[in-house]
Write a protein that holds these residues in place. Sequence first.
Motif, PDB file in Angstrom:
ATOM      1  N   LEU A  14      26.508   7.699  -9.437  1.00  0.00           N
ATOM      2  CA  LEU A  14      25.250   6.954  -9.506  1.00  0.00           C
ATOM      3  C   LEU A  14      25.191   5.875  -8.434  1.00  0.00           C
ATOM      4  N   LYS A  15      26.307   5.156  -8.248  1.00  0.00           N
ATOM      5  CA  LYS A  15      26.360   4.107  -7.217  1.00  0.00           C
ATOM      6  C   LYS A  15      26.148   4.702  -5.832  1.00  0.00           C
ATOM      7  N   VAL A  54      19.208   8.994 -13.908  1.00  0.00           N
ATOM      8  CA  VAL A  54      19.292   8.676 -12.474  1.00  0.00           C
ATOM      9  C   VAL A  54      18.854   7.236 -12.209  1.00  0.00           C
ATOM     10  N   LEU A  55      17.813   6.796 -12.906  1.00  0.00           N
ATOM     11  CA  LEU A  55      17.341   5.422 -12.731  1.00  0.00           C
ATOM     12  C   LEU A  55      17.774   4.590 -13.939  1.00  0.00           C
ATOM     13  N   ASP A  56      18.902   3.922 -13.801  1.00  0.00           N
ATOM     14  CA  ASP A  56      19.285   2.989 -14.846  1.00  0.00           C
ATOM     15  C   ASP A  56      18.755   1.599 -14.481  1.00  0.00           C
ATOM     16  N   ASP A  57      18.955   0.629 -15.363  1.00  0.00           N
ATOM     17  CA  ASP A  57      18.373  -0.703 -15.158  1.00  0.00           C
ATOM     18  C   ASP A  57      18.848  -1.338 -13.858  1.00  0.00           C
ATOM     19  N   GLN A  58      20.148  -1.282 -13.615  1.00  0.00           N
ATOM     20  CA  GLN A  58      20.707  -1.926 -12.423  1.00  0.00           C
ATOM     21  C   GLN A  58      20.249  -1.236 -11.144  1.00  0.00           C
ATOM     22  N   GLY A  59      20.272   0.104 -11.146  1.00  0.00           N
ATOM     23  CA  GLY A  59      19.859   0.852  -9.960  1.00  0.00           C
ATOM     24  C   GLY A  59      18.405   0.622  -9.617  1.00  0.00           C
ATOM     25  N   ILE A 117      19.048   3.341  -0.812  1.00  0.00           N
ATOM     26  CA  ILE A 117      18.752   2.030  -0.221  1.00  0.00           C
ATOM     27  C   ILE A 117      18.878   2.078   1.297  1.00  0.00           C
ATOM     28  N   GLU A 118      19.854   2.821   1.803  1.00  0.00           N
ATOM     29  CA  GLU A 118      20.028   2.953   3.253  1.00  0.00           C
ATOM     30  C   GLU A 118      18.801   3.572   3.918  1.00  0.00           C
ATOM     31  N   SER A 119      18.086   4.412   3.182  1.00  0.00           N
ATOM     32  CA  SER A 119      16.931   5.124   3.751  1.00  0.00           C
ATOM     33  C   SER A 119      15.627   4.338   3.648  1.00  0.00           C
TER      34      SER A 119
END
Length: 355
Positions: free
Chosen positions: A158-159, A184-189, A166-168
């Motif tokens: 996930l990280k 795939v979309l957790d709170d932190q991500g 983020i790089e894109s």
Amino acid sequence: MNMGMSDDDVRVHDALKKLERGLKNIKPSRVLLVGDVMMDCYIHGFANNLNSRAPVPVLKEISRDVDVGAAAHVARGLDSLGLKSHLHGVVGDDDSGVLILEMLEDEGVDTSGIAVLEDRTTTVKTRLLGAREGLVKGEQLLLRWDIEDDDPIPSAALKSLIDRTIESIPNSSCLILSDYGLGVLDDQGAEQLIAAAKEHNVPIIADPKLTGLHRTHGVDWVLFQSKGLELMRRRLGAATGSEAAMMLLENNDWKHLLILEGQDGVTIHSRENETVHVQCMLEEIRQMIGLIDAAAVAVATAITLDLSVEETAQLANAASECILIADRTDRFVLRLDDMIARIGDIAWSLQVSKR
């Protein structure tokens, strides 16, 4: 000659012609997309009888369609409209995961951002649709069964996915968050993605589950169907849908909330703009599968074309109409030629109706 059209009608007609020109000359800008990837299966048949041992229909299968779903469906729609999707998600190392990658690659969709995870089950949603034999209309959903992995996506995978996304961001025209609540979309991500997009002034579009609204704080565009807004109206204790929409915009720091209303058209509520409504021009609708995915594609296209809120509503409505009149063999995906033709038809209908 405006054929008797009012000033408002002329403005709408001119906006539609502008959209038509914009789509014909669209540049393939990159749209970044992160979210859940799944397979959709549709089993069609005749349901003429009830089972002798239980009060359930017996479905005699006559055809079966398999297609990519969720974020993968959005990615295909973006590419079909002339944009260039860059999809980040995960699939399992099983037959369904392999088939998703093959189907996307066959259509020229970039799959380099999709991670294949060992020992993970790819999400598959199967719908059984039945009709009485001899009837022209009337196919109904009889059952949906889901195959999905309840285990969380490994934190390292996930990280890596979030970091690569983020790089894109700096090279993208917008970011779409396609959240089906599958991990795939957790709170932190989500928080990291939104912060990075804001840092680079990249507009964010979110298609959230109602239980995941906290993962959309500060985004530019949020997509709901009308039944979702009604549910939120009740939760918030608001008197009207418009009041609920304004509360949601304020509470979640959204800029725009786009409501898909099926045969009633499209409404956009905004914090800093007047509410815009575009009426659907269809006399009847066939189905609504893929409606919210089409709206995500339309808003991404509107951002690429630098459209106003009113023009975005017109484009989203045209996209919705393409889906609402789609035959099941159309695979519920937007195509550039269909969009251009639909916008032309709406403009012509407006002109003819005012003669």
